[in-house]
Design a protein around this motif. Structure first.
Motif, short mmCIF file in Angstrom:
data_model
loop_
_atom_site.label_atom_id
_atom_site.label_comp_id
_atom_site.label_asym_id
_atom_site.label_seq_id
_atom_site.Cartn_x
_atom_site.Cartn_y
_atom_site.Cartn_z
N TYR A 9 133.22 -107.78 -60.74
CA TYR A 9 135.07 -107.40 -60.79
C TYR A 9 135.41 -108.83 -60.36
O TYR A 9 135.23 -109.17 -59.06
CB TYR A 9 135.33 -106.49 -59.87
N ILE A 15 149.54 -110.95 -62.34
CA ILE A 15 149.41 -109.74 -62.60
C ILE A 15 149.06 -109.45 -64.17
O ILE A 15 148.64 -108.43 -64.64
CB ILE A 15 151.13 -109.10 -62.42
N TYR A 18 145.51 -108.20 -65.02
CA TYR A 18 145.31 -106.88 -64.88
C TYR A 18 145.44 -106.16 -66.34
O TYR A 18 146.24 -106.41 -67.18
CB TYR A 18 146.23 -106.22 -64.19
N PRO A 19 144.72 -105.13 -66.83
CA PRO A 19 144.84 -104.23 -67.99
C PRO A 19 146.32 -103.65 -68.08
O PRO A 19 146.90 -103.23 -66.70
CB PRO A 19 143.99 -103.19 -67.98
N THR A 20 146.83 -103.56 -69.46
CA THR A 20 148.15 -102.68 -69.28
C THR A 20 147.98 -101.22 -68.90
O THR A 20 147.63 -100.88 -69.90
CB THR A 20 148.90 -103.09 -70.87
N GLY A 21 148.30 -100.79 -67.90
CA GLY A 21 148.01 -99.65 -67.50
C GLY A 21 146.82 -99.35 -67.20
O GLY A 21 145.90 -100.18 -67.34
N PRO A 22 146.52 -98.25 -66.34
CA PRO A 22 144.89 -98.06 -65.67
C PRO A 22 144.15 -97.39 -66.86
O PRO A 22 143.73 -96.24 -66.85
CB PRO A 22 145.18 -97.05 -64.78
N SER A 23 143.86 -98.38 -67.88
CA SER A 23 142.88 -97.92 -69.07
C SER A 23 142.00 -99.35 -69.21
O SER A 23 142.26 -100.34 -69.05
CB SER A 23 143.46 -97.66 -70.22
N PHE A 24 140.72 -98.95 -69.44
CA PHE A 24 139.86 -100.30 -69.59
C PHE A 24 138.52 -99.68 -70.43
O PHE A 24 138.27 -98.75 -70.50
CB PHE A 24 139.26 -100.89 -68.15
N GLU A 25 137.74 -100.60 -70.97
CA GLU A 25 136.59 -100.59 -71.64
C GLU A 25 135.64 -99.35 -71.03
O GLU A 25 135.68 -99.41 -69.96
CB GLU A 25 136.08 -101.56 -72.16
N ALA A 26 135.30 -98.37 -71.73
CA ALA A 26 134.40 -97.39 -70.94
C ALA A 26 133.05 -97.92 -70.54
O ALA A 26 132.57 -98.60 -70.88
CB ALA A 26 134.13 -96.13 -72.03
N ARG B 104 151.33 -95.75 -69.40
CA ARG B 104 152.32 -96.53 -70.19
C ARG B 104 152.00 -95.83 -71.61
O ARG B 104 151.39 -96.56 -72.69
CB ARG B 104 151.44 -97.95 -70.19
N PRO B 210 135.37 -97.35 -77.14
CA PRO B 210 135.70 -96.17 -75.98
C PRO B 210 136.25 -96.76 -74.87
O PRO B 210 135.81 -97.68 -74.60
CB PRO B 210 134.10 -95.78 -75.77
N SER B 212 137.93 -96.03 -70.95
CA SER B 212 138.13 -94.83 -69.79
C SER B 212 139.54 -95.20 -69.40
O SER B 212 140.06 -96.07 -69.10
CB SER B 212 137.17 -95.63 -68.87
N PHE B 215 142.06 -94.14 -65.07
CA PHE B 215 141.34 -94.28 -63.99
C PHE B 215 142.04 -94.39 -62.67
O PHE B 215 143.33 -94.66 -62.65
CB PHE B 215 140.36 -95.61 -64.04
N GLN B 228 153.47 -103.64 -62.18
CA GLN B 228 153.43 -103.67 -63.48
C GLN B 228 154.47 -102.99 -64.37
O GLN B 228 155.03 -103.14 -65.23
CB GLN B 228 151.82 -103.63 -64.15
#
Ligand code: SF4
Ligand code: SF4
Lengths: 102, 403
Positions: A9, A15, A18-26, B104, B210, B212, B215, B228
């Protein structure tokens, strides 16, 4: 052991890193989740019968089956709740104070 | 407001105008639970889905909480989602609304402004949407059925903009707008298609890539995500302006972006309004102007993001400002008043500003009432020099009150 891989990490500098909103690759776990444990479960392999009651009941999925039909803990994710120790009919698991356990 | 005539004119209610606007925006999913005075919107949309004129999935849910949850599910797979509610239903969505903005998800929702229980009432005021001002949703308040339709189309484009990705609430005054009939110009589908691009989001569930989604964060990162969200809402201001301008180019109507000012250039006394009461206030201003009184009007179109700079530019050098609130934040004052004063506090001059609480639970607000408000403002400027005056006043109270 079936265990999610911890990926490196990199703390964002800006800023927009950061990813746009709390989502990222699984499947991208960035930290272990066991920091709050006071007691850790320790299994006595000689007593364990391999009944897998603990394996079924661990709410964190932190117990794995081993090749020799016993169990092992994933201490990176075990939260130390003690459910496994409580449920083991053979008293094969003891909860040991974190700093006393090796 | 610039207007231009076209041939497709129909005589419809505000609710029907929203439904037609939604159909033109071609959403993939509509999930909603009926509630007065929003019901007609979802009735029309379900008919459109049934007769095939709207190719969307209509999800019949058992509650507003589920309506919001289903809309989030749709948005999470990259679908354009719409929902509609009112009053108690909006409050029942509250948990999901924060979830959607934090995630978002650019869901578009129509809210029919209606009083909150108790006492039970189906009639209009702004206490429902204003109580959700901090939910992270963009909030626009429209004046008439045409603006309701046009903003439904604009809403998707603003919400889905990559710099915004924030859910959008279109507020229509219950009954006053939802159930009254007006002539409304219906834009061409082909023009709407060229105005509104296909929805694309970086936050999409897919088998190929895929993700997640939604989170949790430790305290080490949580604040950054909240910042943000805030930043996206602030950045939405520029998008709101450019989308409104673009809409004007294509459809011949634009609304002034964040706010609309009426006779403010040389005004001594300005009233700040939101929603349908603006129409009544325009007539009051016309009457006062014909009597030589320099009255002006500011319609706050957006309450989130808040048009603070625009407000300062429009009302910078007037003598007194009144704020009409269809709301009380119990124990303080009207919420719009608080927001307006906070914007004006950044100016070097101190304004006389008075809050006029009006129209709660559907209480009528007449042209005469609004002329009375301007008279109060005028008196406060004269009297206020040597005497203190009531900062919060109640228009059309049926009984006497102390203080
Ligand atoms: S419940 Fe006890 S005996 Fe059964 S597998 Fe777990 S540790 Fe072994
Ligand atoms: S202590 Fe709790 S979390 Fe840890 S292995 Fe046992 S049951 Fe699972």
């Amino acid at each position: 052991m079936l265990k999610p891989e911890i990926k490196n990490y990199v703390t964002p500098k800006h800023i927009r890193d950061y990813p746009t909103g709390p989502s990222f690759e699984a499947g991208h776990l960035v930290s272990i989740n066991a920091g709050w444990r006071t007691f850790k479960p320790v299994v006595d392999i000689n007593v364990c019968t391999g009944c897998y009651q603990c394996y079924l009941l661990c709410s964190d999925g932190a117990i794995s089956k081993t090749d020799n039909k016993k169990i092992e803990f994933d201490y990176s994710f075990c939260k130390g709740c003690g459910v496994c120790a409580h449920e083991c009919s053979f008293n094969a698991i003891s909860m040991v104070k974190e700093e006393l356990a090796k | 407001m610039k207007t231009q005539m076209s041939k497709q004119k129909v005589f419809i209610s505000g609710d029907e105008a929203v439904a037609l606007g939604v159909r033109l925006a071609r959403p993939h999913v509509i999930s909603a639970y009926p509630i007065t005075p929003q019901t007609i919107v979802v009735e029309r949309l379900s008919e459109m889905v049934e007769d095939g004129s709207l190719k969307a999935r209509y999800i019949h849910v058992e509650s507003e909480h589920s309506a919001m949850s289903a809309a989030m599910g749709a948005s999470a797979v990259g679908a354009r989602a719409f929902t509609a509610t009112s009053s108690q239903g909006l409050l029942y969505m509250a948990e999901g609304m924060h979830y959607a903005s934090g995630g978002r998800m650019p869901i578009v929702m129509m809210n029919a402004n209606r009083s909150l229980a108790l006492p039970w009432s189906i009639f209009g005021d702004h206490r429902d949407s204003l109580s959700m001002l901090d939910s992270g949703w963009i909030q626009v308040y429209v004046e008439d059925a045409q603006e309701a339709l046009d903003m439904t189309i604009q809403a998707f484009r603003i919400a889905e903009d990559a710099a915004v990705l924030t859910p959008f609430m279109i507020n229509l005054d219950g009954f006053i707008l939802t159930h009254t009939y007006e002539i409304v110009d219906i834009p061409d589908q082909s023009k709407v298609d060229s105005f509104l691009p296909v929805f694309k989001t970086p936050n999409k569930m897919s088998l190929e890539k895929p993700k997640s989604m939604g989170f949790s964060t430790s305290p080490a990162d949580n604040m950054e995500f909240k910042y943000q969200q805030h930043k996206a809402m602030l950045d939405a201001k520029d998008i709101i302006h450019s989308v409104d301008n673009k809409f004007g180019e294509i459809f011949g109507r634009s609304y002034g972006g964040m706010l609309d000012s009426y006779y403010c250039e040389d005004a001594d006394y300005v009233l700040v309004t939101a929603g349908s009461v603006t129409g009544t206030a325009r007539i009051a201003v016309d009457n006062l102007r014909s009597r030589g009184i320099k009255a002006g009007l500011i319609k706050l179109r957006y309450l989130r993001p808040f048009p603070d700079e625009e407000l300062r530019a429009a009302a910078g050098d007037v003598k007194a400002i009144g704020v009409l609130d269809k709301d009380i934040s119990f124990g303080y004052e009207g919420t719009i008043f608080t927001n307006v004063n906070s914007a004006l506090a950044h100016l070097s001059i101190r304004h006389v500003s008075i809050n006029f609480i009006a129209g709660l639970g559907g209480r009528d607000i007449s042209i005469k009432d609004i002329e009375g408000i301007y008279q109060d403002l005028e008196e406060a400027v004269t009297v206020g020099k040597d005497k203190s005056f009531a900062k919060v006043r109640y228009v059309n109270m049926g009984v006497e009150i102390d203080g």
